[in-house]
Motif scaffolding. Structure first.
Motif, PDB file in Angstrom:
ATOM      1  N   ALA A  44       0.846  -1.191   0.000  1.00  0.00           N
ATOM      2  CA  ALA A  44       0.000   0.000   0.000  1.00  0.00           C
ATOM      3  C   ALA A  44       0.880   1.239   0.000  1.00  0.00           C
ATOM      4  N   LEU A  45       0.347   2.333  -0.514  1.00  0.00           N
ATOM      5  CA  LEU A  45       1.084   3.594  -0.550  1.00  0.00           C
ATOM      6  C   LEU A  45       0.133   4.726  -0.226  1.00  0.00           C
ATOM      7  N   ASP A  46       0.395   5.415   0.861  1.00  0.00           N
ATOM      8  CA  ASP A  46      -0.387   6.591   1.235  1.00  0.00           C
ATOM      9  C   ASP A  46       0.335   7.813   0.675  1.00  0.00           C
ATOM     10  N   GLU A  47      -0.117   8.252  -0.505  1.00  0.00           N
ATOM     11  CA  GLU A  47       0.573   9.359  -1.169  1.00  0.00           C
ATOM     12  C   GLU A  47       0.450  10.666  -0.401  1.00  0.00           C
ATOM     13  N   SER A  48      -0.536  10.770   0.474  1.00  0.00           N
ATOM     14  CA  SER A  48      -0.691  12.011   1.239  1.00  0.00           C
ATOM     15  C   SER A  48       0.455  12.211   2.223  1.00  0.00           C
ATOM     16  N   ARG A  49       1.200  11.141   2.554  1.00  0.00           N
ATOM     17  CA  ARG A  49       2.313  11.257   3.493  1.00  0.00           C
ATOM     18  C   ARG A  49       3.618  11.636   2.803  1.00  0.00           C
ATOM     19  N   LEU A  50       3.627  11.590   1.477  1.00  0.00           N
ATOM     20  CA  LEU A  50       4.864  11.887   0.757  1.00  0.00           C
ATOM     21  C   LEU A  50       5.170  13.378   0.809  1.00  0.00           C
ATOM     22  N   PRO A  51       6.442  13.748   0.847  1.00  0.00           N
ATOM     23  CA  PRO A  51       6.805  15.173   0.804  1.00  0.00           C
ATOM     24  C   PRO A  51       6.264  15.834  -0.458  1.00  0.00           C
ATOM     25  N   GLN A  52       5.915  17.085  -0.342  1.00  0.00           N
ATOM     26  CA  GLN A  52       5.364  17.830  -1.462  1.00  0.00           C
ATOM     27  C   GLN A  52       6.473  18.607  -2.176  1.00  0.00           C
ATOM     28  N   LYS A  53       6.055  19.483  -3.072  1.00  0.00           N
ATOM     29  CA  LYS A  53       6.957  20.388  -3.790  1.00  0.00           C
ATOM     30  C   LYS A  53       8.000  19.638  -4.619  1.00  0.00           C
ATOM     31  N   GLN A  55       9.488  16.821  -4.224  1.00  0.00           N
ATOM     32  CA  GLN A  55      10.492  15.967  -3.597  1.00  0.00           C
ATOM     33  C   GLN A  55      10.256  14.494  -3.908  1.00  0.00           C
ATOM     34  N   CYS A  56       9.000  14.137  -4.210  1.00  0.00           N
ATOM     35  CA  CYS A  56       8.667  12.757  -4.537  1.00  0.00           C
ATOM     36  C   CYS A  56       7.847  12.730  -5.824  1.00  0.00           C
ATOM     37  N   VAL A  57       8.132  11.759  -6.676  1.00  0.00           N
ATOM     38  CA  VAL A  57       7.390  11.577  -7.923  1.00  0.00           C
ATOM     39  C   VAL A  57       6.891  10.139  -7.956  1.00  0.00           C
ATOM     40  N   VAL A  58       5.589   9.977  -8.165  1.00  0.00           N
ATOM     41  CA  VAL A  58       4.984   8.659  -8.302  1.00  0.00           C
ATOM     42  C   VAL A  58       4.754   8.402  -9.788  1.00  0.00           C
ATOM     43  N   LEU A  59       5.339   7.345 -10.309  1.00  0.00           N
ATOM     44  CA  LEU A  59       5.199   6.982 -11.713  1.00  0.00           C
ATOM     45  C   LEU A  59       4.316   5.746 -11.839  1.00  0.00           C
ATOM     46  N   PRO A  90      13.605  13.471  -8.716  1.00  0.00           N
ATOM     47  CA  PRO A  90      14.556  13.845  -7.661  1.00  0.00           C
ATOM     48  C   PRO A  90      15.949  13.320  -7.981  1.00  0.00           C
ATOM     49  N   GLU A  91      16.953  13.963  -7.427  1.00  0.00           N
ATOM     50  CA  GLU A  91      18.329  13.588  -7.727  1.00  0.00           C
ATOM     51  C   GLU A  91      19.156  13.462  -6.461  1.00  0.00           C
ATOM     52  N   VAL A  92      20.340  12.894  -6.632  1.00  0.00           N
ATOM     53  CA  VAL A  92      21.384  12.983  -5.610  1.00  0.00           C
ATOM     54  C   VAL A  92      22.099  14.297  -5.890  1.00  0.00           C
ATOM     55  N   PRO A  93      21.821  15.360  -5.139  1.00  0.00           N
ATOM     56  CA  PRO A  93      22.290  16.694  -5.540  1.00  0.00           C
ATOM     57  C   PRO A  93      23.785  16.904  -5.415  1.00  0.00           C
ATOM     58  N   THR A 239      10.047   7.614  -6.722  1.00  0.00           N
ATOM     59  CA  THR A 239      11.413   8.091  -6.530  1.00  0.00           C
ATOM     60  C   THR A 239      11.329   9.358  -5.696  1.00  0.00           C
ATOM     61  N   CYS A 240      12.110   9.411  -4.623  1.00  0.00           N
ATOM     62  CA  CYS A 240      11.794  10.379  -3.567  1.00  0.00           C
ATOM     63  C   CYS A 240      13.045  10.855  -2.838  1.00  0.00           C
ATOM     64  N   VAL A 241      13.007  12.098  -2.395  1.00  0.00           N
ATOM     65  CA  VAL A 241      13.962  12.616  -1.420  1.00  0.00           C
ATOM     66  C   VAL A 241      13.194  12.709  -0.102  1.00  0.00           C
ATOM     67  N   PRO A 242      13.198  11.640   0.696  1.00  0.00           N
ATOM     68  CA  PRO A 242      12.362  11.609   1.913  1.00  0.00           C
ATOM     69  C   PRO A 242      13.011  12.366   3.059  1.00  0.00           C
ATOM     70  N   ASN A 243      13.246  13.650   2.822  1.00  0.00           N
ATOM     71  CA  ASN A 243      14.004  14.452   3.770  1.00  0.00           C
ATOM     72  C   ASN A 243      13.093  15.259   4.675  1.00  0.00           C
ATOM     73  N   SER A 244      11.891  14.756   4.895  1.00  0.00           N
ATOM     74  CA  SER A 244      10.960  15.489   5.742  1.00  0.00           C
ATOM     75  C   SER A 244      11.002  15.000   7.182  1.00  0.00           C
ATOM     76  N   GLY A 245      11.719  13.885   7.426  1.00  0.00           N
ATOM     77  CA  GLY A 245      11.754  13.360   8.776  1.00  0.00           C
ATOM     78  C   GLY A 245      12.587  14.223   9.695  1.00  0.00           C
ATOM     79  N   PRO A 246      12.024  14.704  10.798  1.00  0.00           N
ATOM     80  CA  PRO A 246      12.804  15.534  11.718  1.00  0.00           C
ATOM     81  C   PRO A 246      13.843  14.710  12.448  1.00  0.00           C
ATOM     82  N   THR A 247      14.905  15.372  12.907  1.00  0.00           N
ATOM     83  CA  THR A 247      15.957  14.649  13.620  1.00  0.00           C
ATOM     84  C   THR A 247      15.475  14.144  14.975  1.00  0.00           C
TER      85      THR A 247
END
Length: 552
Positions: A44-53, A55-59, A90-93, A239-247
């Motif tokens: 399952a995939l809850d797309e509402s939890r993915l980072p916006q703007k 950062q994540c692309v669902v193909l 998204p890329e490895v910047p 493909t995603c930059v899941p960088n929304s997780g706080p430290t």
């Protein structure tokens, strides 16, 4: 004429419908629509939890071939007169090539360019039968994880692992680490992400492999998919930059990693961890180990593993000192520190509940700076057998997260000016992270401000003696400060260990010292100054705050 136009329109409609139904060029085998509520094995995939703007692309309806994503989505097809532009992936910047120099190469010029997988539309000239006649799997959902500096364990843990922790993905998802240029996973990639998927963690190169025939005309199964043979095409791929997780999730994530390793009987037994050469108690045992543990052993799968079993004696303060290799940030007198610990233990040691002192030294990496799986597991076991981990600023400090929470501390040693003039750099990493995690692991900085205890790193020294071309090294004085070697005064270090031990098991006292601005130490030529983080000018601070130096 109108009749011909109408007929042409009907024909175009039929062709477009056929193209869409068959997924583009070539023929597509019938697909099983994913159920409304995913059945077991259907991720399952809850797309509402993915980072916006972006950062994540669902193909949708996409195939993978080497480092290329091939979309059969009608929305992007050239046969669609209303086709949409392909999304930017998204890329490895930014990243540094994992060169075998026993140190991170970020002080050297030559940072590698950003990298992303290439996305194209399906064509009539596909290179393999799997792409010509795609079968789209809905039982395998690849989730490509991207982050900056993926070969630095600290950066990967802070950004990629924390991002995945925050997303709370279905465990049926296949985690894929986006790595440039077909590079392989480092062991820490797989071990840190292992708790988040029931499938094997793989690299982007492995996802795009052509596959291998099992002799029956079908491809062999792979450990990262529930399909009976290797899939190449997927109903969905993220493909995603899941960088929304706080430290703030780092302590929880580290505990999850340790639990997963213990559950799989991967951690060495506590008896192996105890085989570190702890000086003190029975006298000094000199010499750092070549590896973290002496003959590390895996847990016996027939024997239960007690994750909470603590090999430490809370009357003996165990201090583990990191030894580094390579051209930068080495403690040049580890032997002296081990001897000083043993000598202090013989004379008598007292700090909070601790009445004895035992020190050991270990390296967290092998030759060439490589950390293989056995070394990683030994590192986890080693830090869990210590109360205090003393490390120079760097990725080695990440091992502190695997220590026993609420009864351990990490001491970050910072060379001259790096903990004062350039403190804004190190302060935003371990110090901030541990405080955000409720001080589950206590953090203390040992800022060396005595020039006699610091010496140039090899890169800077090489520029001065002209054995290194100055154009090969970044002209950054903050880098030079960070990469200095240190020769720590043993008496000052042992005095600081008394300070650490007195606060270690008393969280309220530890936090009170931090509020008072007397938690961290600045090692001066005449002794120790206890002060807050980020004292840019030590002499000015002492004058303005009337702080005394503890003579050592």
């Amino acid at each position: 004429m109108a009749l011909i136009s109408a007929a042409a329109g009907v024909l175009l409609t039929v062709l477009v419908a056929a193209f869409s139904a068959h997924g583009g060029y070539g023929r597509s085998a019938p697909r099983t629509p994913p159920p409304d509520a995913p059945a077991p094995g259907y991720p399952a995939l809850d797309e509402s939890r993915l980072p916006q703007k972006g950062q994540c692309v669902v193909l949708n309806r996409v195939c993978v071939h080497q480092d290329v994503l091939v979309t059969h989505d009608w929305a992007y097809s050239f046969a669609n007169p209303h086709r949409q532009p392909l999304p930017v992936l998204p890329e490895v910047p930014g990243w540094n090539f994992p060169a075998p120099i026993e140190a991170n190469a970020d002080a050297l010029n030559g940072k590698m360019p950003g990298y992303r997988m290439y996305l194209r539309v399906a064509s009539s000239n596909e290179p393999t039968s799997a792409l010509e006649q795609p079968v789209f799997s809905n039982r395998t959902l690849p989730f490509l994880v991207s982050c900056e500096f993926p070969f630095n364990m600290g950066e990967f843990f802070q950004h990629a692992v924390q991002g995945v922790e925050a997303l709370q993905l279905d465990a049926s998802v296949t985690l894929v680490v986006l790595l440039p240029m077909g590079l392989a996973l480092a062991p820490f990639h797989r071990l840190l992400l292992m708790p988040y998927s029931r499938h094997a963690v793989i690299s982007s190169a492995e996802l795009g492999e052509r596959g291998c025939d099992d002799g029956s005309g079908k491809e062999r199964p792979v450990p990262w998919s529930a399909e009976p043979s290797q899939p190449h095409c997927f109903e969905r791929l993220v493909t995603c930059v899941p960088n929304s997780g706080p430290t703030r999730l780092m302590a929880a994530s580290a505990a999850r990693v340790v639990a997963a390793l213990a559950e799989r009987r991967l951690l060495p037994l506590s008896a192996a961890a105890a085989s570190l050469r702890w000086g003190g108690g029975g006298g000094a045992q000199r010499g750092a180990l070549s590896g973290a543990l002496a003959e590390p052993k895996r847990g016996d799968p027939t024997e239960p593993t007690d994750l909470d079993a603590d090999p430490r004696d809370n009357t003996t303060l165990r201090v583990l000192i990191e030894t580094r290799h390579g051209p930068v940030r080495n403690i040049k007198n580890v032997e002296e520190l081990l001897a000083a610990c043993a000598e202090q233990n013989e004379k008598g040691f007292s700090a909070g509940p601790f009445r004895r002192l035992a020190c050991a030294a270990t390296s967290f990496s092998g030759s060439g700076g490589r950390v293989d799986e056995e070394q990683f597991l030994a590192n986890v076991a080693a830090v869990r057998s210590a109360h205090v981990l003393a490390v120079l600023h760097g990725a080695g400090a990440v091992n502190a997260w695997f220590m026993r929470q609420e009864s351990s501390a990490v001491v970050e040693i910072r060379p001259c000016r790096f903990g004062s003039h350039y403190a804004a750099w190190p302060d935003k990493y371990a110090a901030e992270q541990h405080e955000h995690n409720g001080d589950a692991i206590r953090f203390l900085a040992y800022n060396i401000e005595d020039p006699a205890q610091c010496m140039e790193g090899d890169f800077e020294a090489g520029i001065h003696n002209k054995t290194i071309d100055k154009h090969d090294v970044k002209p950054d004085h903050a880098n030079y400060a960070r990469d200095q070697h240190v020769k720590i005064r043993p008496a000052q270090f042992v005095r600081f260990l008394r300070h650490v031990g007195s606060l270690l098991l008393d969280k309220a006292a530890y936090q009170a010292r931090r509020e008072e601005g007397r938690l961290h130490a600045y090692a001066l030529d005449q002794g120790l100054l206890f002060a807050p983080l980020g004292v840019r000018d030590v002499d000015e601070y002492r004058a303005s705050h009337a702080r005394d130096v503890v003579k050592v």
